[in-house]
Write a protein that holds these residues in place. Structure first.
Motif, PDB file in Angstrom:
ATOM      1  N   GLY A  69       0.769  -1.324   0.005  1.00  0.00           N
ATOM      2  CA  GLY A  69      -0.010   0.011   0.163  1.00  0.00           C
ATOM      3  C   GLY A  69       0.956   1.136  -0.093  1.00  0.00           C
ATOM      4  N   THR A  70       1.950   1.096  -0.747  1.00  0.00           N
ATOM      5  CA  THR A  70       2.757   2.350  -0.675  1.00  0.00           C
ATOM      6  C   THR A  70       3.255   2.473  -1.874  1.00  0.00           C
ATOM      7  N   ASP A  71       3.802   3.780  -2.138  1.00  0.00           N
ATOM      8  CA  ASP A  71       4.806   4.034  -3.498  1.00  0.00           C
ATOM      9  C   ASP A  71       5.664   4.936  -3.092  1.00  0.00           C
ATOM     10  N   LEU A  72       6.781   4.958  -4.046  1.00  0.00           N
ATOM     11  CA  LEU A  72       8.074   5.448  -3.755  1.00  0.00           C
ATOM     12  C   LEU A  72       8.493   6.580  -5.073  1.00  0.00           C
ATOM     13  N   ALA A  73       8.750   7.762  -4.809  1.00  0.00           N
ATOM     14  CA  ALA A  73       9.487   8.487  -5.717  1.00  0.00           C
ATOM     15  C   ALA A  73      11.008   8.732  -5.311  1.00  0.00           C
ATOM     16  N   ALA A  74      11.726   9.007  -6.255  1.00  0.00           N
ATOM     17  CA  ALA A  74      13.088   9.087  -5.931  1.00  0.00           C
ATOM     18  C   ALA A  74      13.881  10.227  -6.876  1.00  0.00           C
ATOM     19  N   VAL A  75      14.619  10.916  -6.171  1.00  0.00           N
ATOM     20  CA  VAL A  75      15.432  12.015  -6.910  1.00  0.00           C
ATOM     21  C   VAL A  75      16.862  11.606  -6.917  1.00  0.00           C
ATOM     22  N   GLU A  76      17.456  11.443  -8.107  1.00  0.00           N
ATOM     23  CA  GLU A  76      18.884  10.844  -8.559  1.00  0.00           C
ATOM     24  C   GLU A  76      19.465  11.740  -9.432  1.00  0.00           C
ATOM     25  N   ILE A  82      19.586   6.263 -13.072  1.00  0.00           N
ATOM     26  CA  ILE A  82      18.094   6.139 -13.181  1.00  0.00           C
ATOM     27  C   ILE A  82      17.648   5.309 -14.292  1.00  0.00           C
ATOM     28  N   ASP A  83      18.385   4.991 -15.145  1.00  0.00           N
ATOM     29  CA  ASP A  83      18.096   4.135 -16.419  1.00  0.00           C
ATOM     30  C   ASP A  83      17.973   2.625 -15.714  1.00  0.00           C
ATOM     31  N   THR A  84      19.244   2.617 -14.906  1.00  0.00           N
ATOM     32  CA  THR A  84      19.447   1.224 -14.156  1.00  0.00           C
ATOM     33  C   THR A  84      18.446   0.898 -13.115  1.00  0.00           C
ATOM     34  N   ALA A  85      18.125   1.959 -12.495  1.00  0.00           N
ATOM     35  CA  ALA A  85      17.159   2.019 -11.279  1.00  0.00           C
ATOM     36  C   ALA A  85      15.621   1.464 -11.787  1.00  0.00           C
ATOM     37  N   ARG A  86      15.341   2.015 -13.147  1.00  0.00           N
ATOM     38  CA  ARG A  86      13.994   1.720 -13.987  1.00  0.00           C
ATOM     39  C   ARG A  86      14.080   0.395 -14.358  1.00  0.00           C
ATOM     40  N   ARG A  87      15.463  -0.147 -14.735  1.00  0.00           N
ATOM     41  CA  ARG A  87      15.254  -1.458 -15.126  1.00  0.00           C
ATOM     42  C   ARG A  87      15.135  -2.573 -14.125  1.00  0.00           C
ATOM     43  N   ASN A  88      15.688  -2.189 -12.954  1.00  0.00           N
ATOM     44  CA  ASN A  88      15.618  -2.724 -11.899  1.00  0.00           C
ATOM     45  C   ASN A  88      14.360  -2.972 -11.217  1.00  0.00           C
ATOM     46  N   ALA A  89      13.421  -1.841 -11.336  1.00  0.00           N
ATOM     47  CA  ALA A  89      12.155  -1.831 -10.875  1.00  0.00           C
ATOM     48  C   ALA A  89      11.370  -2.717 -11.585  1.00  0.00           C
ATOM     49  N   GLU A  90      11.578  -2.814 -12.981  1.00  0.00           N
ATOM     50  CA  GLU A  90      10.789  -3.792 -13.654  1.00  0.00           C
ATOM     51  C   GLU A  90      11.026  -5.271 -13.295  1.00  0.00           C
ATOM     52  N   GLU A  91      12.528  -5.542 -13.119  1.00  0.00           N
ATOM     53  CA  GLU A  91      12.948  -6.685 -12.612  1.00  0.00           C
ATOM     54  C   GLU A  91      12.008  -7.289 -11.472  1.00  0.00           C
ATOM     55  N   TYR A  92      11.969  -6.415 -10.417  1.00  0.00           N
ATOM     56  CA  TYR A  92      11.093  -6.712  -9.280  1.00  0.00           C
ATOM     57  C   TYR A  92       9.656  -6.615  -9.310  1.00  0.00           C
ATOM     58  N   GLY A  93       9.140  -6.145 -10.474  1.00  0.00           N
ATOM     59  CA  GLY A  93       7.558  -6.188 -10.740  1.00  0.00           C
ATOM     60  C   GLY A  93       7.103  -4.876  -9.946  1.00  0.00           C
ATOM     61  N   LEU A  94       7.952  -3.962  -9.873  1.00  0.00           N
ATOM     62  CA  LEU A  94       7.386  -2.769  -9.163  1.00  0.00           C
ATOM     63  C   LEU A  94       7.538  -1.523  -9.839  1.00  0.00           C
ATOM     64  N   ALA A  95       7.467  -1.673 -10.992  1.00  0.00           N
ATOM     65  CA  ALA A  95       7.833  -0.282 -11.837  1.00  0.00           C
ATOM     66  C   ALA A  95       6.554   0.644 -11.905  1.00  0.00           C
ATOM     67  N   SER A  96       5.322   0.177 -11.587  1.00  0.00           N
ATOM     68  CA  SER A  96       4.190   1.158 -11.283  1.00  0.00           C
ATOM     69  C   SER A  96       4.227   1.640  -9.868  1.00  0.00           C
ATOM     70  N   ARG A  97       4.932   1.376  -9.134  1.00  0.00           N
ATOM     71  CA  ARG A  97       4.822   1.893  -7.592  1.00  0.00           C
ATOM     72  C   ARG A  97       6.362   2.713  -7.625  1.00  0.00           C
ATOM     73  N   ARG A  99       9.128   5.584  -9.019  1.00  0.00           N
ATOM     74  CA  ARG A  99       9.078   6.926 -10.255  1.00  0.00           C
ATOM     75  C   ARG A  99      10.516   7.619  -9.898  1.00  0.00           C
ATOM     76  N   TYR A 100      11.170   7.670 -10.912  1.00  0.00           N
ATOM     77  CA  TYR A 100      12.622   8.155 -10.546  1.00  0.00           C
ATOM     78  C   TYR A 100      12.718   9.410 -11.340  1.00  0.00           C
ATOM     79  N   THR A 101      13.207  10.354 -10.877  1.00  0.00           N
ATOM     80  CA  THR A 101      13.302  11.881 -11.329  1.00  0.00           C
ATOM     81  C   THR A 101      14.688  12.351 -11.487  1.00  0.00           C
ATOM     82  N   HIS A 102      15.140  12.760 -12.490  1.00  0.00           N
ATOM     83  CA  HIS A 102      16.453  13.495 -12.428  1.00  0.00           C
ATOM     84  C   HIS A 102      16.240  14.822 -11.796  1.00  0.00           C
ATOM     85  N   ALA A 103      17.031  15.205 -10.805  1.00  0.00           N
ATOM     86  CA  ALA A 103      17.108  16.368 -10.013  1.00  0.00           C
ATOM     87  C   ALA A 103      18.195  16.400  -8.847  1.00  0.00           C
ATOM     88  N   ARG A 104      18.605  17.461  -8.607  1.00  0.00           N
ATOM     89  CA  ARG A 104      19.432  17.552  -7.345  1.00  0.00           C
ATOM     90  C   ARG A 104      18.533  17.619  -5.848  1.00  0.00           C
TER      91      ARG A 104
END
Length: 217
Positions: A69-76, A82-97, A99-104
């Motif tokens: 019941g949680t979701d996660l945003a991330a700033v990188e 970020i590309d690697t994290a998104r691939r890993n999220a797909e591997e986990y089956g958690l891509a829908s939960r 979200r990775y954003t390019h920022a400081r």
């Protein structure tokens, strides 16, 4: 005490370095050495969370995997990471939960009071302006929201530092661990930084491996 030596404020950018860092973090995950237990023990176990400096994403993804019941945003700051994290999220089956954003971290691109929690592990020593980032953490938290920030410390016991280095896989990452240690803060330095920010009420502790900073808005 050695003087602090700045490592980088641009994150890990090179394709080979990102691939090696991903392998190192995956090894730590497989050994049960990702700090997910510490995050949950700090009270971050529900709601919408923001991760700062997720790298390849394993910490946040392990947190999502364990908390329903949680979701996660991330700033990188590194687009390749970020590309690697998104691939890993797909591997986990958690891509829908996740979200990775390019920022400081000094300019978090979310509105005031957006998150129930903010956490970060292992990236504080790379932040170009920690005090400003602390203000941003406070700003994006909801009232009652929790924060948790952990990192290496520069005054590691030499035996602990040696153990950490010989345990690193792949071995090519060992020099990078040393530069991260050299760029890390001490407990007193972290307390002094936090004192002039909205996170001045933080509980700051340390163990043989690093520093921990937690609190509630």
């Amino acid at each position: 005490m050695k003087q602090r030596i700045k490592e980088t404020d641009q994150g890990i950018q090179g394709e080979l370095d990102v691939e090696r860092f991903d392998r190192m973090q995956r090894h730590l995950r497989d050994k049960g050495l990702i700090a997910t237990d510490d995050i949950i023990a700090s009270g971050i176990a529900a709601g919408r969370a923001l991760e700062l400096g997720p790298g390849p994403g394993y910490l946040g993804l392990e947190w999502l995997r364990r908390i329903d019941g949680t979701d996660l945003a991330a700033v990188e700051i590194s687009r390749k990471m970020i590309d690697t994290a998104r691939r890993n999220a797909e591997e986990y089956g958690l891509a829908s939960r996740a979200r990775y954003t390019h920022a400081r971290v000094e300019e978090i691109p979310f509105a005031d009071g957006t998150f129930d929690a903010v956490f970060s592990n292992g990236s504080l020593h790379e932040w170009s302006d920690p005090e400003r980032a602390f203000g941003e953490i406070y700003r994006v938290l909801k009232p009652g929201g929790r924060w948790y920030v952990s990192d290496l410390k520069r005054d590691l016991n030499p035996a602990v530092a040696w153990f950490m280095k010989v345990s690193v896989r792949p071995p090519e990452m060992r020099p990078g661990l040393q530069t991260s240690i050299d760029a890390a803060y001490t407990r007193s330095e972290l307390a002094a930084m936090a004192a002039g920010t909205p996170l001045k009420s933080a509980e700051i502790s340390e163990n043989p491996f690093g520093l921990h900073m937690r609190g509630m808005k």
